[in-house]
Design a protein around this motif. Sequence first.
Motif: not given
Length: 144
Positions: A46-54, A20-21
């Motif tokens: 690879v799983i992207p994590v970013n609340p700004q671009i969910t 998880a990135l």
Amino acid sequence: MPLTADADIRDLLATARTIALVGASHRPDRPSYRVMASLQAHGYRVIPVNPQITGEHIHGEFVFRDLHQLGDAIDIVDIFRRSDAAGAVVDEAIAIGAKAVWMQLDVIDEAAAARAEAAGLKVVMDRCPAIDIPRLGVPKIERQ
């Protein structure tokens, strides 16, 4: 103590399959964008994590708000956040049962590292897997 021996880091990278990135960016000029592509090319999921671009997609993967949303077993949580934000991510990684946390170059939080180790997670700090993989000769991951 965070992992520092090449053999230990190589073993962690060789046995991991899902990363998880946290702090993933959809902008090609950002290091996290390039690191994610490098990790995928090496065979990791690879799983992207970013609340700004969910809800968006980076390199074909859906972007999640936080680690609690994932639902998949995570081998490594790769942290692309400032040092002062790393502790909260480490706490999430502990809560979801990740096996390891990896704090990127210049990301250092000794207290968070100690919490992760006390919870049984492996810790790597102030390093980049995209640099260490070729340097350590980690074999490409064969996906099932």
